[in-house]
Design a protein around this motif. Sequence first.
Motif, PDB file in Angstrom:
ATOM      1  N   SER A  13       5.751   4.488  -0.579  1.00 53.01           N
ATOM      2  CA  SER A  13       5.959   4.682   0.856  1.00 53.01           C
ATOM      3  C   SER A  13       4.732   4.281   1.650  1.00 53.01           C
ATOM      4  N   GLY A  69      10.831   4.732  -2.335  1.00 53.01           N
ATOM      5  CA  GLY A  69       9.523   4.710  -1.688  1.00 53.01           C
ATOM      6  C   GLY A  69       9.315   3.491  -0.832  1.00 53.01           C
ATOM      7  N   CYS A  73      10.833   3.125   3.235  1.00 52.63           N
ATOM      8  CA  CYS A  73       9.901   3.184   4.348  1.00 52.63           C
ATOM      9  C   CYS A  73       9.730   1.837   5.014  1.00 52.63           C
TER      10      CYS A  73
ATOM     11  N   CYS B  16       5.060   9.871   7.682  1.00 60.38           N
ATOM     12  CA  CYS B  16       5.832   9.039   6.766  1.00 60.38           C
ATOM     13  C   CYS B  16       6.167   9.808   5.500  1.00 60.38           C
ATOM     14  N   THR B  20       9.868  10.835   4.136  1.00 55.40           N
ATOM     15  CA  THR B  20      10.378  10.380   2.838  1.00 55.40           C
ATOM     16  C   THR B  20      10.921  11.543   2.018  1.00 55.40           C
ATOM     17  N   CYS B  63      10.687   5.689   9.002  1.00 59.27           N
ATOM     18  CA  CYS B  63      10.656   5.926   7.559  1.00 59.27           C
ATOM     19  C   CYS B  63      11.826   6.782   7.122  1.00 59.27           C
ATOM     20  N   SER B  66      16.818   4.236   6.576  1.00 55.95           N
ATOM     21  CA  SER B  66      16.503   3.020   5.844  1.00 55.95           C
ATOM     22  C   SER B  66      17.671   2.052   5.911  1.00 55.95           C
TER      23      SER B  66
END
Lengths: 122, 112
Positions: A13, A69, A73, B16, B20, B63, B66
Amino acid sequence: MDITSIIFVLIGSTFGLILRIIIENNFKIYFGFNIQNTTIVNFIASFFLGILIALNFTNNKTLFLFYTGFLGCFSTFSSFIYQLFLLFKKRKFMSLFLHYMEVIILSFLFFFLGYYLIQTIK
Amino acid sequence: MKIKNFIYIIYIIGACYAATFLRIFIGNNFIISLIGSFLFGFVITKRLSYSKKKILLSGFISCFTSFSGFIYFLYKILYQGDWIKFIILLHLILIINILIMYFGSWISRKIT
């Protein structure tokens, strides 16, 4: 999730985030139709996704590193929706439809380009 | 490099990471895209400073959602050879997301 997959996700990421911010800030490409920087990011991401699917990973950790990852991102769905939303707010329905079609068609084209590139090499 | 810039980069990377892990925790791609579009519409109409907007939009929400997950979801349907389902879902997802973003910006305008 164990500790190694968490570390893999963090590494992927970070790279995806930094690469996306560099491309968003520095690249300015104008060819033919009006194309934004985040759209270029999405095209590159779908190209990488095609390569990743063609390689057919069964290992869970590589999938965590690249798919969750890095690609998660790197590509943004919300910026794409935002560009459509701006055109929707200005009542430009024709250019909304054209932008919509060209992004979907081009990203699938890039996806299958990556996919068949790996299939022919293999 | 200035100290202020350094702190700004750390904020973006932290946002970020949070995004995630939230994405892995939720797991469903469609719900993620709905939440992301709603938040994007909410933040973009609010009056915030440039750096705060950059952290929230470019760090957190970009982030969180997606595009590759969206393409992968469509590819899995296309792989089964179901053309009609593919076309209907593609248009449905995009139209619902645009409307949700409009709704988010409307709520944010009403509140402030």
